[in-house]
Design an enzyme around this catalytic site. Structure first.
Site, PDB file in Angstrom:
ATOM      1  N   ASP A   1      46.200  37.734  32.287  1.00  0.00           N
ATOM      2  CA  ASP A   1      46.155  36.505  32.548  1.00  0.00           C
ATOM      3  C   ASP A   1      46.814  36.239  33.884  1.00  0.00           C
ATOM      4  O   ASP A   1      47.827  37.189  34.579  1.00  0.00           O
ATOM      5  CB  ASP A   1      46.257  35.611  31.689  1.00  0.00           C
ATOM      6  CG  ASP A   1      47.659  35.236  31.206  1.00  0.00           C
ATOM      7  OD1 ASP A   1      48.301  36.016  32.046  1.00  0.00           O
ATOM      8  OD2 ASP A   1      48.188  34.719  29.682  1.00  0.00           O
TER       9      ASP A   1
ATOM     10  N   ILE B   1      52.325  41.204  41.382  1.00  0.00           N
ATOM     11  CA  ILE B   1      51.780  40.190  40.802  1.00  0.00           C
ATOM     12  C   ILE B   1      50.711  39.699  41.831  1.00  0.00           C
ATOM     13  O   ILE B   1      50.784  39.260  42.997  1.00  0.00           O
ATOM     14  CB  ILE B   1      53.016  38.712  40.443  1.00  0.00           C
ATOM     15  CG1 ILE B   1      53.366  39.761  39.687  1.00  0.00           C
ATOM     16  CG2 ILE B   1      52.519  38.363  40.148  1.00  0.00           C
ATOM     17  CD1 ILE B   1      54.955  38.610  39.913  1.00  0.00           C
ATOM     18  N   LEU B   2      50.010  39.776  41.065  1.00  0.00           N
ATOM     19  CA  LEU B   2      47.731  39.600  40.676  1.00  0.00           C
ATOM     20  C   LEU B   2      47.819  37.837  40.990  1.00  0.00           C
ATOM     21  O   LEU B   2      48.047  37.569  39.896  1.00  0.00           O
ATOM     22  CB  LEU B   2      47.281  39.950  40.975  1.00  0.00           C
ATOM     23  CG  LEU B   2      47.328  41.154  40.723  1.00  0.00           C
ATOM     24  CD1 LEU B   2      46.844  42.390  40.396  1.00  0.00           C
ATOM     25  CD2 LEU B   2      46.912  41.921  42.833  1.00  0.00           C
TER      26      LEU B   2
ATOM     27  N   ARG C   1      50.600  36.822  51.451  1.00  0.00           N
ATOM     28  CA  ARG C   1      50.322  36.843  50.394  1.00  0.00           C
ATOM     29  C   ARG C   1      48.897  36.797  50.184  1.00  0.00           C
ATOM     30  O   ARG C   1      48.184  37.864  49.641  1.00  0.00           O
ATOM     31  CB  ARG C   1      51.495  37.025  49.394  1.00  0.00           C
ATOM     32  CG  ARG C   1      52.125  37.217  47.866  1.00  0.00           C
ATOM     33  CD  ARG C   1      52.292  36.756  46.984  1.00  0.00           C
ATOM     34  NE  ARG C   1      52.493  38.050  45.754  1.00  0.00           N
ATOM     35  CZ  ARG C   1      52.860  38.960  45.843  1.00  0.00           C
ATOM     36  NH1 ARG C   1      53.757  38.984  46.990  1.00  0.00           N
ATOM     37  NH2 ARG C   1      52.815  39.522  44.984  1.00  0.00           N
TER      38      ARG C   1
ATOM     39  N   ASN D   1      46.692  46.022  31.614  1.00  0.00           N
ATOM     40  CA  ASN D   1      47.179  46.540  32.267  1.00  0.00           C
ATOM     41  C   ASN D   1      48.603  46.874  30.896  1.00  0.00           C
ATOM     42  O   ASN D   1      48.065  46.910  30.047  1.00  0.00           O
ATOM     43  CB  ASN D   1      48.251  44.903  32.611  1.00  0.00           C
ATOM     44  CG  ASN D   1      50.065  45.516  33.098  1.00  0.00           C
ATOM     45  OD1 ASN D   1      50.215  46.144  33.530  1.00  0.00           O
ATOM     46  ND2 ASN D   1      50.625  45.334  32.406  1.00  0.00           N
TER      47      ASN D   1
ATOM     48  N   ASP E   1      53.060  39.391  33.150  1.00  0.00           N
ATOM     49  CA  ASP E   1      52.904  40.280  31.877  1.00  0.00           C
ATOM     50  C   ASP E   1      52.832  39.728  30.214  1.00  0.00           C
ATOM     51  O   ASP E   1      53.314  39.792  28.949  1.00  0.00           O
ATOM     52  CB  ASP E   1      54.943  41.202  31.041  1.00  0.00           C
ATOM     53  CG  ASP E   1      54.061  42.294  32.471  1.00  0.00           C
ATOM     54  OD1 ASP E   1      53.247  42.762  32.804  1.00  0.00           O
ATOM     55  OD2 ASP E   1      55.987  42.837  32.743  1.00  0.00           O
TER      56      ASP E   1
ATOM     57  N   HIS F   1      52.087  48.053  29.903  1.00  0.00           N
ATOM     58  CA  HIS F   1      53.819  48.024  29.675  1.00  0.00           C
ATOM     59  C   HIS F   1      54.524  47.997  29.582  1.00  0.00           C
ATOM     60  O   HIS F   1      54.096  48.864  27.637  1.00  0.00           O
ATOM     61  CB  HIS F   1      53.738  46.250  29.300  1.00  0.00           C
ATOM     62  CG  HIS F   1      54.997  45.503  30.282  1.00  0.00           C
ATOM     63  ND1 HIS F   1      55.525  45.721  31.482  1.00  0.00           N
ATOM     64  CD2 HIS F   1      56.312  45.901  29.281  1.00  0.00           C
ATOM     65  CE1 HIS F   1      56.718  45.224  30.826  1.00  0.00           C
ATOM     66  NE2 HIS F   1      57.074  45.056  29.651  1.00  0.00           N
TER      67      HIS F   1
HETATM   68  C1  GRF Z   1      54.103  53.021  33.241  1.00  0.00           C
HETATM   69  O1  GRF Z   1      55.019  52.966  32.330  1.00  0.00           O
HETATM   70  C2  GRF Z   1      53.883  51.347  33.405  1.00  0.00           C
HETATM   71  O2  GRF Z   1      53.637  51.616  32.066  1.00  0.00           O
HETATM   72  C3  GRF Z   1      54.113  50.321  34.150  1.00  0.00           C
HETATM   73  O3  GRF Z   1      54.567  50.824  35.243  1.00  0.00           O
HETATM   74  C4  GRF Z   1      54.384  52.723  34.882  1.00  0.00           C
HETATM   75  C5  GRF Z   1      53.309  53.203  35.919  1.00  0.00           C
HETATM   76  O4  GRF Z   1      53.448  54.613  34.981  1.00  0.00           O
HETATM   77  N1  GRF Z   1      53.698  49.582  34.253  1.00  0.00           N
HETATM   78  P1  GRF Z   1      52.855  56.065  36.155  1.00  0.00           P
HETATM   79  O5  GRF Z   1      53.215  56.159  37.761  1.00  0.00           O
HETATM   80  O6  GRF Z   1      51.452  55.711  35.512  1.00  0.00           O
HETATM   81  O7  GRF Z   1      53.391  57.156  35.422  1.00  0.00           O
END
Ligand code: GRF
Length: 210
Positions: free
Chosen positions: A142, A95-96, A68, A108, A146, A110
């Site tokens: 961070d 995960i980074l 990794r 990010n 999430d 989410h």
């Molecule tokens: C999104 O719902 C984002 O929030 C999540 O992954 C999904 C990515 O969708 N982390 P797309 O590839 O942009 O259609």
């Protein structure tokens, strides 16, 4: 379109469909330019969207590396070559490490109202829990998953007949606006982080301050 000379350079990382990338690339008010789309999957549809849009791409598959750490070093090298001011995770499913996320500002998007339902199955988890309201969050990344300081959130009502696909589609429609607005604010130097608080200055504040 030719980027403004002061445009911020944006690298986008994704693993899937790339609809957030498309929405971001369609904005003409970002004050930023997408200079690289990277993926951990060579077959990610979002990578092809980038190719079609003429954006440079990098596929760095974890299976091609012995560890990794070696994979992340290779990804870091490709991103470094693009000289980004900002890295955007738009559905990037790896995960980074803290080494990566401390190297650049990283955003990010989410599909839940964090801190509720972190992780890769946020929409299903919200349905399983029976919440009546969920939503989308854009946050700085961070070292924890999430978890970083929240820039913006918006709610989406959950209907009794929702399944994961239709609820996720409605959440994505909200994500496109939130992510674009957050990236624009970053590019205009309007985000100020103090601990967990992210202050978003308005354009009006900027205008009246100048
Ligand atoms: C999104 O719902 C984002 O929030 C999540 O992954 C999904 C990515 O969708 N982390 P797309 O590839 O942009 O259609």
């Amino acid at each position: 379109m030719t980027a403004r000379p002061d445009a911020k350079r944006i690298a986008v990382l994704l693993s899937g469909a790339g609809s957030n990338l498309s929405a971001l690339a369609a904005r003409d008010d970002l004050h930023g330019e997408i200079v690289l789309v990277g993926s951990d999957r060579a077959d990610a549809p979002g990578l092809q969207l980038a190719v079609d849009a003429g954006i440079p791409t990098a596929a760095v598959a974890i299976g091609d590396f012995s560890s990794r750490v070696a994979w992340e070093e290779a990804l870091t090298a490709r991103v470094t070559d693009a000289h980004p001011d900002l890295v955007v995770l738009a559905g990037f499913m790896k995960i980074l490490s803290s080494v990566f996320v401390e190297r650049w500002p990283v955003l990010n998007v989410h599909p839940s109202l964090l801190p509720a339902f972190p992780g890769a199955h946020a929409v299903q988890a919200a349905l399983d829990y029976g919440v009546k309201v969920t939503g989308a969050t854009v946050h700085f990344v961070d070292e924890h998953v999430d978890h970083g300081p929240i820039i913006s959130q918006a709610t989406v009502a959950v209907g009794g007949a929702d399944d994961v696909d239709c609820l996720h589609e409605r959440i994505k429609a909200v994500e496109y606006r939130l992510l674009g607005d957050a990236v624009k604010a970053f590019c205009q130097d309007r985000l100020h982080v103090e601990g967990r608080q992210v202050h978003v200055r308005t354009n009006h504040t900027i205008r009246s301050a100048s």
